[in-house]
Design an enzyme around this catalytic site. Sequence first.
Site, PDB file in Angstrom:
ATOM      1  N   GLY A 192      10.059  94.860  67.475  1.00  0.00           N
ATOM      2  CA  GLY A 192      11.358  95.251  68.009  1.00  0.00           C
ATOM      3  C   GLY A 192      12.147  96.097  67.039  1.00  0.00           C
ATOM      4  N   SER A 193      13.461  95.936  67.090  1.00  0.00           N
ATOM      5  CA  SER A 193      14.362  96.800  66.330  1.00  0.00           C
ATOM      6  C   SER A 193      14.597  96.282  64.911  1.00  0.00           C
ATOM      7  CB  SER A 193      15.714  96.894  67.044  1.00  0.00           C
ATOM      8  OG  SER A 193      16.409  95.660  66.947  1.00  0.00           O
ATOM      9  N   VAL A 196      17.494  93.471  64.824  1.00  0.00           N
ATOM     10  CA  VAL A 196      17.050  92.110  65.134  1.00  0.00           C
ATOM     11  C   VAL A 196      16.118  91.591  64.054  1.00  0.00           C
ATOM     12  CG1 VAL A 196      15.825  90.673  66.807  1.00  0.00           C
ATOM     13  CG2 VAL A 196      17.339  92.497  67.608  1.00  0.00           C
ATOM     14  N   GLU A 214       6.940  94.354  63.164  1.00  0.00           N
ATOM     15  CA  GLU A 214       6.474  95.630  63.702  1.00  0.00           C
ATOM     16  C   GLU A 214       7.692  96.341  64.274  1.00  0.00           C
ATOM     17  OE1 GLU A 214       3.558  96.823  63.292  1.00  0.00           O
ATOM     18  OE2 GLU A 214       2.570  95.032  62.514  1.00  0.00           O
ATOM     19  N   CYS A 248       7.434 103.139  70.067  1.00  0.00           N
ATOM     20  CA  CYS A 248       7.823 103.073  68.657  1.00  0.00           C
ATOM     21  C   CYS A 248       7.083 104.093  67.808  1.00  0.00           C
ATOM     22  CB  CYS A 248       7.594 101.666  68.111  1.00  0.00           C
ATOM     23  SG  CYS A 248       5.894 101.083  68.280  1.00  0.00           S
TER      24      CYS A 248
END
Length: 470
Positions: A192-193, A196, A214, A248
């Site tokens: 994710g980001s 977070v 990741e 991504c």
Amino acid sequence: MNTPLDSSCVIDRLRATFRSGLTFPEQFRMTQLQNLLSLVEENEQLIQDALHKDLHKPKFESVLSEIQITLNDLYFAMENLRTWMQPEYNIGKNLATRMDDCFIRREPLGVVLIIGAWNYPLHLILLPLVAAIAAGNCAILKPSEICQATEQLLAELIPKYLSQDCYAVLCGGAEDTKSLLKNKFDHIFYTGSQVVARSILLAAAPHLTPVTLELGGKSPCFIYGHIDIQKAAKRLCWSKFFNTGQSCVAPDYVLCTAQTRDALLPALRETLRTFYGPDPGASLDMGRIVTPRHWRRLMDMLEKSKGKVVIGGGSCEEDRYIAPTVLVDVQESDALMQEEIFGPILPILTIESLEEGIDYINRQEKPLALYVFSDETSVVTTVLNNTSSGGFCGNDGIVHMALPGLPFGGVGASGMGSYHGRWGFETFSHRRGCMNRSWLLERVNVLRYPPYSDSNLGWLLVGCTLVKKN
């Protein structure tokens, strides 16, 4: 289907199973991998329907980037599992340990937590699961709540195909995830980001839980030197606008000379028309932005940009649609260059030399992927040797992540740790160094016992020298 309300009970159940040793044998792991394979193969249409409902994904992209990539990783793991599980004996010994049995065992970590992402809601949860199963762990899966159709499908299918004593799906929103993270896990795998990810690290810290992150970042596409501009345009457009730019590893921006830019723009227009027709919004091959909130974020970035829109620019909030858009005259300080775009917007920045392009890349955070397009091998090699990124691909985009033999992961701000194929197995395994000593040669061992002497120390130093291999 489980909810975060009973997460502690679920985790306790899985931990009891792990301690029983059920997940350790090769046959159990293989059976679960085969069951996961059946889950994907037998429910392909349901998976495609869910992905279309969540992201308007065309069948082609769903099969290629969600279903087949998962199947390939499963095939690879099943083919190599026995080899991966074998103790490793090829390690250096010294004179003092020549008679000893020295080896490395790959052992499962325990109960792991896998938190998926919404942009590839199937494969970003199942590929880590393949690795966790292969390594002998129990796993809690937390799919993205943003893609509700896929989330619900996974919650229904996982208990039907996999052991409910070993694997569970927990659904819920951000607050539920925060509550879930208060529990102790033996590893946390998050996709994710970066925002977070920081909260994941904070939650893991009290338990000293190891974490794989990741993430993403602004992955550049550096086009330099002699190049077949038509081929470059096709590969750039495909990798950038695949999944509506919500990848991504999508090229986030282009670096090139003004001369290359002027040659590239007509090729991009022609390619986009060939790919999606005169109205990309009407094309069945163009997806949609995942939510209205994500749509507004992208449009806000586009509106704040000082760059000039030369291709696309159209949008429809009700349909969550943004046309493939290309901008020129974009500066490093532009609104589009401050964070990962994650949508169908492509800024082009100009540089005057290879060195200037490399310097620009190195001034930014290390990206998850770096792409170089050039017919000149020396250009590709120079960029590779003078930059750092999670992954690298010359003369194409995205495709490097589909090969199970290559590690996939970030570096620096783009993530930590890697997976896919053997690399995922290693991520979810503890490499336990083992030595079984012989009772022979005790006359040599007495050299290390008190009372100490310089003479004994000298002999021990000789014995601790590594044995040279022929």
